[in-house]
Design a protein around this motif. Structure first.
Motif, mmCIF file in Angstrom:
data_model
loop_
_atom_site.group_PDB
_atom_site.id
_atom_site.type_symbol
_atom_site.label_atom_id
_atom_site.label_comp_id
_atom_site.label_asym_id
_atom_site.label_seq_id
_atom_site.Cartn_x
_atom_site.Cartn_y
_atom_site.Cartn_z
ATOM 1 N N UNK A 19 0.806 -1.211 0.000
ATOM 2 C CA UNK A 19 0.000 0.000 0.000
ATOM 3 C C UNK A 19 0.840 1.262 0.000
ATOM 4 N N UNK A 20 2.156 1.087 -0.022
ATOM 5 C CA UNK A 20 3.059 2.228 0.019
ATOM 6 C C UNK A 20 3.889 2.353 -1.242
ATOM 7 N N UNK A 21 5.197 2.506 -1.078
ATOM 8 C CA UNK A 21 6.069 2.799 -2.208
ATOM 9 C C UNK A 21 7.348 1.962 -2.145
ATOM 10 N N UNK A 22 7.877 1.628 -3.298
ATOM 11 C CA UNK A 22 9.167 0.964 -3.366
ATOM 12 C C UNK A 22 10.270 1.944 -2.968
ATOM 13 N N UNK A 23 11.301 1.419 -2.322
ATOM 14 C CA UNK A 23 12.443 2.266 -1.982
ATOM 15 C C UNK A 23 13.492 2.180 -3.077
ATOM 16 N N UNK A 24 14.094 3.308 -3.466
ATOM 17 C CA UNK A 24 15.134 3.273 -4.487
ATOM 18 C C UNK A 24 16.409 2.653 -3.945
ATOM 19 N N UNK A 25 17.136 1.937 -4.810
ATOM 20 C CA UNK A 25 18.400 1.359 -4.381
ATOM 21 C C UNK A 25 19.379 2.485 -4.046
ATOM 22 N N UNK A 26 20.157 2.269 -3.002
ATOM 23 C CA UNK A 26 21.143 3.280 -2.623
ATOM 24 C C UNK A 26 20.550 4.554 -2.061
ATOM 25 N N UNK A 27 19.290 4.497 -1.620
ATOM 26 C CA UNK A 27 18.697 5.676 -1.007
ATOM 27 C C UNK A 27 18.617 6.860 -1.946
ATOM 28 N N UNK A 28 19.160 8.006 -1.525
ATOM 29 C CA UNK A 28 19.079 9.222 -2.332
ATOM 30 C C UNK A 28 19.830 9.083 -3.644
ATOM 31 N N UNK A 29 20.818 8.178 -3.699
ATOM 32 C CA UNK A 29 21.569 7.983 -4.943
ATOM 33 C C UNK A 29 20.688 7.316 -6.001
ATOM 34 N N UNK A 30 19.924 6.299 -5.585
ATOM 35 C CA UNK A 30 19.008 5.655 -6.519
ATOM 36 C C UNK A 30 17.901 6.593 -6.968
ATOM 37 N N UNK A 31 17.441 7.432 -6.034
ATOM 38 C CA UNK A 31 16.448 8.450 -6.401
ATOM 39 C C UNK A 31 17.013 9.373 -7.478
ATOM 40 N N UNK A 32 18.227 9.836 -7.273
ATOM 41 C CA UNK A 32 18.854 10.726 -8.244
ATOM 42 C C UNK A 32 19.054 10.055 -9.585
ATOM 43 N N UNK A 33 19.431 8.791 -9.575
ATOM 44 C CA UNK A 33 19.635 8.060 -10.823
ATOM 45 C C UNK A 33 18.314 7.889 -11.566
ATOM 46 N N UNK A 34 17.231 7.609 -10.846
ATOM 47 C CA UNK A 34 15.920 7.476 -11.474
ATOM 48 C C UNK A 34 15.479 8.799 -12.093
ATOM 49 N N UNK A 35 15.755 9.898 -11.397
ATOM 50 C CA UNK A 35 15.444 11.223 -11.939
ATOM 51 C C UNK A 35 16.178 11.453 -13.258
ATOM 52 N N UNK A 36 17.470 11.129 -13.294
ATOM 53 C CA UNK A 36 18.259 11.394 -14.495
ATOM 54 C C UNK A 36 17.828 10.510 -15.661
ATOM 55 N N UNK A 37 17.460 9.251 -15.378
ATOM 56 C CA UNK A 37 16.936 8.389 -16.443
ATOM 57 C C UNK A 37 15.688 9.014 -17.042
ATOM 58 N N UNK A 38 14.797 9.531 -16.191
ATOM 59 C CA UNK A 38 13.553 10.113 -16.703
ATOM 60 C C UNK A 38 13.814 11.406 -17.478
ATOM 61 N N UNK A 39 14.812 12.154 -17.082
ATOM 62 C CA UNK A 39 15.154 13.362 -17.830
ATOM 63 C C UNK A 39 15.618 13.016 -19.244
ATOM 64 N N UNK A 40 16.441 11.981 -19.368
ATOM 65 C CA UNK A 40 16.910 11.548 -20.692
ATOM 66 C C UNK A 40 15.796 10.855 -21.471
#
Length: 340
Positions: free
Chosen positions: A215-236
């Motif tokens: 009922x919640x959310x998946x956690x990104x791998x590596x915490x804030x690093x995985x979040x940042x990587x997911x952001x950059x993938x979506x930007x590209x």
């Protein structure tokens, strides 16, 4: 077990029976059968019924004509025209390959697509032809931004591949979450707890309760690093391509009748323009040897290169046949016998 050739033929017939051309169906079947050969069965031919179900609701166009716009010698924009994802991905790979053959470095940015299967089949096809690759896609939102408590990011897959002339390439295919939602569902079914690094509850708090995690959310791998990587993938893959991004992407499960407008990015390098094949083969073998010779913490689990396990399955599958669930084969047979 079924031979790869027979599985491709069956998958192709299931698609052509519902409106795809034989050429387009062959492209889709090639990607999905490779996924099954690698053992990535959740993203293999089992997806075909889901693709066709969405097509029946108007969410995907099985007769889509993918358009490639060569905007520079090494740069292409690809409009998937809301086609089945592996078809769009196949055309995008070809566009990036064409640019890389001409200039040494080629890229294709894709909009108007759908779920394109796993990244590994595209990496493998590029590596077979001597190209290193970086390939990524955005996805439906399942991950909250770091520190947030609403899903705004997808579990965006990213792949990197490097060829090894005369041997197997090194292939990395990952998504951005610590664990797949399927693992959380399995823990819930088994009545087991999960590590608190896998997911959060609906309020964004780490949880060991699989029901709360679902009922919640998946956690990104590596915490804030995985979040940042997911952001950059979506930007590209999303922003630069002109596709949907973040919450602008339609959900496959919640709105199957709506186009998703997923975006992908394919960046390829002609390795032969960097190193002679013999030199690259020698360096790749030395590289692999250094890692393989690492003393294993568990002797039963020797050190492997990324993708090595999947490539071993691939070779076994070519020799012995592909393992596909009987229910999936029966469903494909039913679809192949249908008349549109």
């Amino acid at each position: 077990m079924i031979t790869p050739e027979n599985l491709r033929e069956l998958a192709g017939r299931a698609l052509t029976a519902h409106g795809m051309s034989e050429e387009d169906a062959a492209r889709v079947a090639d990607v999905l059968v490779l996924a099954d050969l690698f053992g990535i069965r959740t993203h293999g031919v089992a997806r075909i019924p889901q693709y066709l179900d969405r097509a029946g609701l108007g969410g995907v166009d099985v007769a889509a004509k993918v358009v490639v716009d060569q905007v520079a010698p090494a740069l292409a924009k690809v409009d998937g025209a809301n086609g089945i994802g592996p078809l769009v991905g196949s055309h995008a790979l070809d566009a990036a390959l064409a640019g890389a053959r001409t200039t040494g470095l080629g890229a294709a940015f894709v909009r108007g697509s759908n779920h394109f299967g796993p990244v590994m089949p595209y990496l493998f096809r590029a590596a077979e032809q001597g190209f290193a690759a970086i390939i990524a896609s955005n996805a439906t939102t399942t991950i909250a931004p770091w520190g947030g408590r609403e899903a705004r990011l997808g579990n965006n897959p990213l792949g990197i591949g490097v060829p090894a002339p005369g041997g197997d390439p090194v292939l990395l295919d990952i998504a951005m979450s610590v664990a797949a939602r399927a693992k959380i569902r399995a823990a819930a079914t088994a009545g087991q707890s999960i590590p608190d690094t896998w997911a959060t509850d609906r309020d964004g708090r780490p949880t060991t309760d699989p029901a709360a995690a679902l009922g919640g959310f998946l956690q990104p791998l590596g915490g804030h690093k995985g979040y940042g990587l997911s952001v950059m993938v979506d930007l590209f893959a999303g922003v630069l391509s002109g596709a949907g991004y973040l919450t602008r992407i339609s959900s496959w499960s919640e709105d199957p009748e709506r186009p998703q407008d997923l975006g992908h990015v394919f960046i390829l390098v002609d390795a032969a323009k960097l190193l002679p094949a013999a030199t690259l083969a020698e360096r790749m073998a030395d590289f692999a040897g250094i890692l393989h010779s690492t003393p294993a913490a568990d002797p039963a689990q020797p050190v492997r290169l990324p993708g090595e396990f999947e490539l071993r399955r691939y070779h076994d599958g070519l020799r012995d046949g592909v393992t596909v669930d009987d229910g999936v084969l029966a469903r494909l047979s039913d679809l192949a016998g249908a008349i549109r």
